[in-house]
Design a protein around this motif. Structure first.
Motif, PDB file in Angstrom:
ATOM      1  N   LEU A  19      45.503  10.654  32.533  1.00 25.35           N
ATOM      2  CA  LEU A  19      46.669  10.867  31.683  1.00 25.35           C
ATOM      3  C   LEU A  19      47.493  12.055  32.156  1.00 25.35           C
ATOM      4  O   LEU A  19      48.738  12.020  32.108  1.00 25.35           O
ATOM      5  CB  LEU A  19      46.211  11.062  30.241  1.00 25.35           C
ATOM      6  CG  LEU A  19      47.300  11.367  29.207  1.00 25.35           C
ATOM      7  CD1 LEU A  19      48.297  10.225  29.119  1.00 25.35           C
ATOM      8  CD2 LEU A  19      46.667  11.648  27.855  1.00 25.35           C
ATOM      9  N   LEU A  26      49.880   4.552  25.423  1.00 23.34           N
ATOM     10  CA  LEU A  26      48.938   4.573  26.539  1.00 23.34           C
ATOM     11  C   LEU A  26      48.122   3.299  26.508  1.00 23.34           C
ATOM     12  O   LEU A  26      47.467   2.998  25.498  1.00 23.34           O
ATOM     13  CB  LEU A  26      48.017   5.794  26.448  1.00 23.34           C
ATOM     14  CG  LEU A  26      46.892   5.871  27.490  1.00 23.34           C
ATOM     15  CD1 LEU A  26      47.475   5.995  28.895  1.00 23.34           C
ATOM     16  CD2 LEU A  26      45.938   7.017  27.193  1.00 23.34           C
ATOM     17  N   ARG A  81      50.369  15.376  25.417  1.00 18.54           N
ATOM     18  CA  ARG A  81      48.940  15.218  25.705  1.00 18.54           C
ATOM     19  C   ARG A  81      48.052  15.458  24.491  1.00 18.54           C
ATOM     20  O   ARG A  81      47.127  14.671  24.242  1.00 18.54           O
ATOM     21  CB  ARG A  81      48.551  16.159  26.842  1.00 18.54           C
ATOM     22  CG  ARG A  81      47.114  15.979  27.326  1.00 18.54           C
ATOM     23  CD  ARG A  81      46.774  17.022  28.388  1.00 18.54           C
ATOM     24  NE  ARG A  81      45.500  16.756  29.017  1.00 18.54           N
ATOM     25  CZ  ARG A  81      44.324  17.119  28.545  1.00 18.54           C
ATOM     26  NH1 ARG A  81      44.254  17.759  27.379  1.00 18.54           N
ATOM     27  NH2 ARG A  81      43.209  16.832  29.208  1.00 18.54           N
ATOM     28  N   LEU A 132      51.273   4.316  31.085  1.00 20.25           N
ATOM     29  CA  LEU A 132      51.888   5.180  30.080  1.00 20.25           C
ATOM     30  C   LEU A 132      53.368   4.812  29.962  1.00 20.25           C
ATOM     31  O   LEU A 132      54.070   4.777  30.980  1.00 20.25           O
ATOM     32  CB  LEU A 132      51.727   6.651  30.466  1.00 20.25           C
ATOM     33  CG  LEU A 132      52.194   7.688  29.439  1.00 20.25           C
ATOM     34  CD1 LEU A 132      51.335   7.618  28.188  1.00 20.25           C
ATOM     35  CD2 LEU A 132      52.156   9.087  30.040  1.00 20.25           C
TER      36      LEU A 132
END
Length: 550
Positions: free
Chosen positions: A305, A328, A355, A376
């Motif tokens: 990520l 995601l 995040r 993403l």
């Protein structure tokens, strides 16, 4: 000679057929879409059955129902119709890459260098007709060297004369026009043109390269996309066909009817340029990471990520946008996939703000036999503009405000990731002097913090609830003894009154008790209440409690 070839697609029953497609063939009666025009409901789009019943677009609904009692009508929905036309624009992209929308129900396609891929222009028109028939849509199509010529052929070629009749006698026309009128055939003087067979009509709708003048000459002047005033003026002088204009002096036409007639005529003949501006493709912000080996640990997903967030940030900043919702997706080796989605209180492209929100939901992803692809995507974005500071003081003050605002936004985002952003609200001032209407509830993620709250005429309690009855004597002055919520209270202090009258332009059932006198009451046991005396209107008078002070 221009080498451009333009395809015009006109959907004369777009709005009505869109609704019929939603009905899936359950409506067989005459059907029409209506819209408001000049404080009157008129028909804007008709089905084939409605046109067969003699109804016409622009006809008042009351007249249409008198002619056709079984007519079914629905209100117009311009946003949905525009979205449907946009979907048709994407479908038309199969024929050429340059496709533009023309309100209200038309498409323009630049076919230059593309027709041979479908076997020629005639075969392409047949393919268009077949595709629209499969979609249960009516389409009129034409091809010419210019957009104006293709537009005119699609709407007027192979049909009866659409020239307006003014009722003027021929001896009332100008001398030059009167001298030519006797030589015209009856349909050129305003009568109905002879109907053309279907193959011939299709041939006329394909103007050969360089032969637009001969294709446009028989068409009425309405085909030039002129205003109603210009068409009316030309028709009154006997200039009903485009061919009547091409041989006249241009200076005289411009002097009599304005530059509009000259411009539209030149555009149709291909003399004046009229480019097609295709709709811009929507921005799409998504990045993908293909892994050499499947992963399953949460730390490995977060590591992937981190790499995706950097790439997504560069794409968003390049377009000056920030993400409001981020998704995601994790694709597993067994072809299954799982996804998590979070929302931000403010648009941002910074990885440090996205995040932590996704990390809260990583544990909900079931890796199964392993994840080999991470994707993403910023599903909802908004423009983000840079700020310019005037000096050090302004920069410091704005930086502090932004830091405090970002901290609050991050808090809203974290809580929203758990319970949903729509459940987090804040109050904003409302334009009303009624206590319970003085604030409005807004979503915290979609609104700025309220500033400059107006000062009320009197103090307001910390808590406000629906009025509760108070047992006290029927007297406008504060009672020495009263009973509220099953307890007896003795008056120690009373401040007021603050008189509030109901809004006379609204009939609020809660304010039918008439004018209210509000008092700030303190009891001997320390309870501070907000009481009011209702003077009575449609309801009986009396005392009520509506709030409590801290």
């Amino acid at each position: 000679m221009s080498n451009r070839r333009i395809l015009s697609l006109w959907f004369p029953r777009l709005a009505a057929e869109r609704r019929l497609r939603m009905a899936r063939g359950t409506v067989s009666a005459p059907f029409a879409v209506v819209q408001d025009q000049n404080n009157m409901q008129v028909l804007s789009s008709l089905s084939l059955a409605a046109e067969a019943a003699g109804l016409k677009a622009g006809q008042p609904v009351r007249d249409a129902r008198a002619m056709c009692p079984e007519l079914i009508t629905v209100p117009s929905d311009p946003p949905a119709e525009a979205a449907f036309l946009a979907a048709l624009r994407r479908w038309a992209g199969k024929y050429a890459p340059w496709v533009a929308e023309e309100a209200p129900a038309s498409l323009a396609v630049d076919l230059t260098g593309c027709a041979h891929l479908f076997g020629g222009e005639a075969a392409l028109l047949r393919q268009v007709a077949q595709d629209c028939a499969d979609l249960n849509l009516t389409v009129e199509a034409a091809i010419a060297d210019s957009l104006g010529a293709a537009w005119a052929l699609a709407r007027f070629s192979g049909r009866g004369s659409a020239a307006r009749r003014t009722g003027d006698a021929i001896d009332q026309e100008a001398r030059a026009t009167r001298s030519r009128a006797a030589k015209r055939r009856h349909w050129e003087r305003g009568g109905s043109a002879p109907k053309m067979a279907t193959p011939a009509a299709q041939a006329v709708r394909i103007a050969a390269p360089g032969h637009m003048r001969s294709a446009l000459n028989p068409l009425p002047v309405q085909a030039l996309r002129l205003s109603d005033q210009a068409v009316e003026g030309l028709t009154r002088l006997g200039l009903r066909r485009i061919g009547d204009l091409t041989g006249l002096p241009r200076a005289a036409l411009a002097r009599r009817f304005g530059q509009e007639v000259i411009t539209r005529l030149d555009q149709a003949l291909g003399v004046a340029p009229e480019p097609i501006s295709p709709a811009r493709a929507p921005d799409h912000f998504a990045v993908r990471l293909t892994l050499p080996e499947p992963i399953g640990l949460a730390d490995d997903i977060l590591a992937g990520l981190d790499r995706l967030l950097v790439a997504l940030e560069s794409r968003l900043k390049a377009r000056g946008r920030g993400a409001r919702r981020v998704r995601l997706q994790a694709f597993r080796v067994d072809q299954a996939s799982q996804s998590v989605e979070v929302g931000l209180a403010r648009p941002s492209a910074t990885p440090d703000r996205i995040r932590p929100l996704l990390a809260l939901k990583i544990d909900t992803i079931d890796a199964g036999y392993g994840i080999d692809i991470l994707r993403l995507e910023a599903t909802v974005t908004e423009p983000v503009s840079a700020r310019q500071f005037a000096g050090h003081a302004e920069a410091a003050a704005d930086g502090l405000a932004r830091a405090n605002g970002n901290a609050l936004d991050d808090l809203v985002g974290r809580i929203g990731a758990r319970i949903g952003l729509e459940r987090i609200t804040r109050l904003h001032p409302a334009d009303s002097h009624i206590p319970e209407k003085s604030t409005t509830v807004m979503g915290a993620a979609w609104s700025e913090p309220a500033r400059d709250w107006p000062e009320p005429a009197g103090a307001r309690p910390l808590r406000i609830w629906s009025p509760e009855p108070v047992l006290a004597p029927d007297d406008p002055m504060p009672p020495e003894q009263f009973r509220w919520r099953g307890q007896d209270h003795a008056l120690a202090q009373a401040l007021g009154p603050e008189r509030i009258a109901p809004e006379w332009w609204l009939d609020d059932p809660n304010w039918r008790s008439g004018v209210r006198d509000y008092w700030r009451v303190t009891t001997r046991n320390g309870v501070r209440l907000w009481l009011y005396y209702a003077h009575g209107g449609e309801m009986s008078a009396g005392w009520f409690a509506q709030g409590a002070f801290a």
